[in-house]
Design a protein around this motif. Sequence first.
Motif, PDB file in Angstrom:
ATOM      1  N   ILE A 181      25.011  52.136  39.984  1.00 57.78           N
ATOM      2  CA  ILE A 181      25.566  51.348  38.891  1.00 57.78           C
ATOM      3  C   ILE A 181      26.511  50.313  39.474  1.00 57.78           C
ATOM      4  N   ALA A 182      26.535  49.142  38.849  1.00 60.08           N
ATOM      5  CA  ALA A 182      27.358  48.045  39.329  1.00 60.08           C
ATOM      6  C   ALA A 182      27.949  47.298  38.144  1.00 60.08           C
ATOM      7  N   ALA A 183      29.024  46.581  38.391  1.00 58.67           N
ATOM      8  CA  ALA A 183      29.676  45.777  37.369  1.00 58.67           C
ATOM      9  C   ALA A 183      29.684  44.324  37.786  1.00 58.67           C
ATOM     10  N   ALA A 184      29.552  43.429  36.819  1.00 60.48           N
ATOM     11  CA  ALA A 184      29.663  41.998  37.093  1.00 60.48           C
ATOM     12  C   ALA A 184      31.138  41.607  37.016  1.00 60.48           C
ATOM     13  N   CYS A 185      31.674  41.101  38.114  1.00 64.38           N
ATOM     14  CA  CYS A 185      33.101  40.797  38.231  1.00 64.38           C
ATOM     15  C   CYS A 185      33.290  39.401  38.824  1.00 64.38           C
ATOM     16  N   VAL A 186      34.543  39.055  39.030  1.00 63.81           N
ATOM     17  CA  VAL A 186      34.872  37.830  39.749  1.00 63.81           C
ATOM     18  C   VAL A 186      35.396  38.233  41.121  1.00 63.81           C
ATOM     19  N   PHE A 187      34.691  37.838  42.164  1.00 66.18           N
ATOM     20  CA  PHE A 187      35.152  38.036  43.533  1.00 66.18           C
ATOM     21  C   PHE A 187      35.985  36.813  43.923  1.00 66.18           C
ATOM     22  N   TYR A 188      37.067  37.048  44.650  1.00 66.73           N
ATOM     23  CA  TYR A 188      37.907  35.910  45.021  1.00 66.73           C
ATOM     24  C   TYR A 188      38.441  36.058  46.435  1.00 66.73           C
ATOM     25  N   ILE A 302      31.282  34.562  40.716  1.00 67.60           N
ATOM     26  CA  ILE A 302      31.026  35.453  39.578  1.00 67.60           C
ATOM     27  C   ILE A 302      29.706  36.150  39.847  1.00 67.60           C
ATOM     28  N   GLN A 303      29.757  37.439  40.115  1.00 65.73           N
ATOM     29  CA  GLN A 303      28.552  38.144  40.541  1.00 65.73           C
ATOM     30  C   GLN A 303      28.736  39.632  40.311  1.00 65.73           C
ATOM     31  N   GLY A 304      27.646  40.370  40.371  1.00 64.54           N
ATOM     32  CA  GLY A 304      27.705  41.812  40.224  1.00 64.54           C
ATOM     33  C   GLY A 304      28.197  42.474  41.495  1.00 64.54           C
ATOM     34  N   SER A 305      28.679  43.699  41.360  1.00 65.11           N
ATOM     35  CA  SER A 305      29.209  44.384  42.535  1.00 65.11           C
ATOM     36  C   SER A 305      28.116  44.779  43.515  1.00 65.11           C
ATOM     37  N   TRP A 306      26.838  44.561  43.141  1.00 69.99           N
ATOM     38  CA  TRP A 306      25.775  44.707  44.132  1.00 69.99           C
ATOM     39  C   TRP A 306      25.955  43.687  45.266  1.00 69.99           C
ATOM     40  N   ALA A 307      26.705  42.614  44.996  1.00 69.99           N
ATOM     41  CA  ALA A 307      26.932  41.595  46.024  1.00 69.99           C
ATOM     42  C   ALA A 307      27.824  42.100  47.152  1.00 69.99           C
ATOM     43  N   ILE A 308      28.533  43.221  46.941  1.00 72.69           N
ATOM     44  CA  ILE A 308      29.377  43.767  47.998  1.00 72.69           C
ATOM     45  C   ILE A 308      28.555  44.032  49.253  1.00 72.69           C
ATOM     46  N   ALA A 309      27.384  44.626  49.068  1.00 74.22           N
ATOM     47  CA  ALA A 309      26.526  44.937  50.214  1.00 74.22           C
ATOM     48  C   ALA A 309      26.061  43.672  50.914  1.00 74.22           C
ATOM     49  N   GLN A 310      25.794  42.629  50.144  1.00 76.60           N
ATOM     50  CA  GLN A 310      25.356  41.371  50.724  1.00 76.60           C
ATOM     51  C   GLN A 310      26.512  40.689  51.457  1.00 76.60           C
ATOM     52  N   ILE A 311      27.682  40.679  50.853  1.00 74.69           N
ATOM     53  CA  ILE A 311      28.858  40.036  51.448  1.00 74.69           C
ATOM     54  C   ILE A 311      29.260  40.731  52.743  1.00 74.69           C
ATOM     55  N   ASN A 312      29.421  42.055  52.667  1.00 78.15           N
ATOM     56  CA  ASN A 312      29.885  42.794  53.843  1.00 78.15           C
ATOM     57  C   ASN A 312      28.826  42.892  54.931  1.00 78.15           C
ATOM     58  N   GLY A 313      27.559  42.873  54.528  1.00 76.29           N
ATOM     59  CA  GLY A 313      26.496  42.914  55.527  1.00 76.29           C
ATOM     60  C   GLY A 313      26.416  41.618  56.320  1.00 76.29           C
ATOM     61  N   VAL A 324      38.762  41.414  43.893  1.00 77.90           N
ATOM     62  CA  VAL A 324      37.899  41.505  42.717  1.00 77.90           C
ATOM     63  C   VAL A 324      38.776  41.603  41.472  1.00 77.90           C
ATOM     64  N   PHE A 325      38.421  40.862  40.422  1.00 77.62           N
ATOM     65  CA  PHE A 325      39.068  41.071  39.121  1.00 77.62           C
ATOM     66  C   PHE A 325      38.033  40.943  38.019  1.00 77.62           C
ATOM     67  N   ALA A 326      38.359  41.502  36.857  1.00 75.94           N
ATOM     68  CA  ALA A 326      37.448  41.468  35.719  1.00 75.94           C
ATOM     69  C   ALA A 326      37.338  40.050  35.179  1.00 75.94           C
ATOM     70  N   PHE A 327      36.149  39.695  34.698  1.00 79.96           N
ATOM     71  CA  PHE A 327      35.996  38.380  34.096  1.00 79.96           C
ATOM     72  C   PHE A 327      36.972  38.265  32.934  1.00 79.96           C
ATOM     73  N   ALA A 393      36.694  50.107  45.408  1.00 85.30           N
ATOM     74  CA  ALA A 393      37.869  50.598  44.693  1.00 85.30           C
ATOM     75  C   ALA A 393      38.312  49.609  43.620  1.00 85.30           C
ATOM     76  N   TYR A 394      38.200  48.317  43.924  1.00 92.60           N
ATOM     77  CA  TYR A 394      38.571  47.299  42.938  1.00 92.60           C
ATOM     78  C   TYR A 394      37.614  47.334  41.744  1.00 92.60           C
ATOM     79  N   VAL A 395      36.334  47.504  42.033  1.00 94.16           N
ATOM     80  CA  VAL A 395      35.342  47.572  40.958  1.00 94.16           C
ATOM     81  C   VAL A 395      35.569  48.825  40.113  1.00 94.16           C
ATOM     82  N   MET A 396      35.862  49.933  40.763  1.00 96.81           N
ATOM     83  CA  MET A 396      36.156  51.158  40.030  1.00 96.81           C
ATOM     84  C   MET A 396      37.348  50.951  39.100  1.00 96.81           C
ATOM     85  N   ASP A 397      38.328  50.183  39.556  1.00 96.87           N
ATOM     86  CA  ASP A 397      39.487  49.894  38.722  1.00 96.87           C
ATOM     87  C   ASP A 397      39.082  49.058  37.511  1.00 96.87           C
TER      88      ASP A 397
END
Length: 452
Positions: A181-188, A302-313, A324-327, A393-397
Amino acid sequence: MRRKAMAVLLSAAMVSSVLAGCGSGSSADSGSSADSGGTAATEASDEAEAAVNVADGEVQEITWMFWDDLNATEDLITIGYKEVVDRFNEDYDGVYHVTPVTTNLEEYYTKLNALVASGQTPDVFIVSPGPNLDVYVEPGITADLTDYLKQDGWMDTFNGGEGAFSQQTYDGKIYAVPLNIAAACVFYNTEMFAAAGIDTMPTDWEGLLDACQKLQDAGYTPLTISAGTAWCLSMLAGYLCDAEGVDLAAIDAGEAHWTDDNVAQAAAKMLEISQYFQATAAGDTNDVATANFYNEEAAMLIQGSWAIAQINGANPDFEDKCGVFAFPGTNGRVIAKSDSLAMSATTQYPEAAIAFMKYFTDDTAQKYTAEIGGKIPVTTVDYDESVAPAQLAYVMDVFSNAESTFGFYNESLASTEAGSTFDDAMVSIYLGTPIEEGLQTIEDFYINNVWN
């Protein structure tokens, strides 16, 4: 790990929301009506034919279709899926064997539907719940998984038990298995925000615009987004529609309309913030727009938390400066998504297919999902929070503070075609079509296909 908190979190996210599936980097944005001709059909047919010829003898050979290249990717979720494939093939050597049939993200549904139309449906394939799954359930393409899930306690391993499958259930039967499961958030970019003098994250629309202006004044591109991949832009539009109180159920019932003032206001806000997009947004794909962020060419994504794997990879060193913060301005509402697996109703080897699907939800795979991929696992597995990506952890928050969740607009409308019409209308408006004219195209679709 706080398993009770996790169970409550996922129950809220998966039972009360419309979950739409996504790929390991993002969700496919092409339509899902079957296409039996052209290059896509030929290429997909060739891949499937090659796949079924891999194993000889009595080995039960199955295929699995996915929307990324398992052997040429930096995406950590995709790498994890490859590990699942390799582990399954090793453990079942001489008994079962799975061969992936892969394509690029944008062509996934076109090629999948070409295989379906030609009678070569993959034994197992990634799907999205909602209308994108309906088109495979209603014609009998996907198998009923209910009995398989209830055997040997498989269903009991999921957070929320049977409730975890609410968006994969039709007429009381389950047709897909969620994987994460993933959430769409704002990465900054935390360094850019600090340099621009932004000390607190925006919580409303005006605050977001103010942050964009400060970033631009400091010499940064405030926001990177893809309008070349329509669902990316429509994800932003969906957030804005929801914030304006657009009621999809009322629209489906003909009690509200796409030409109403609140939809127009959402579209106007999309245009208002578009002044802060990167100059190439109209043509950039999702991958390019995401790369703009982790290569530090833009301050927000503005992207889903699935982007974490793409960013960190792609750029592991960027993790320390990725916040990360909520839209903002959504009254605590968050877009939630889940990858899901379906099984072909005509597979020759259902036991092999089910065994393979279980590997995606076992403890090894689900621990990887959290600790490496940065997605929230769907099962009750314990994972080490200290080694998981910081962004998780930010997404969980964000999730823990969400009042409720909802799905992608394009995957939550009356049909897949309705969703594609919404996507196209948002891109058209962004490119210069008057708002009233763009929204009328969605209205006309509903007049001709939903309300008649």
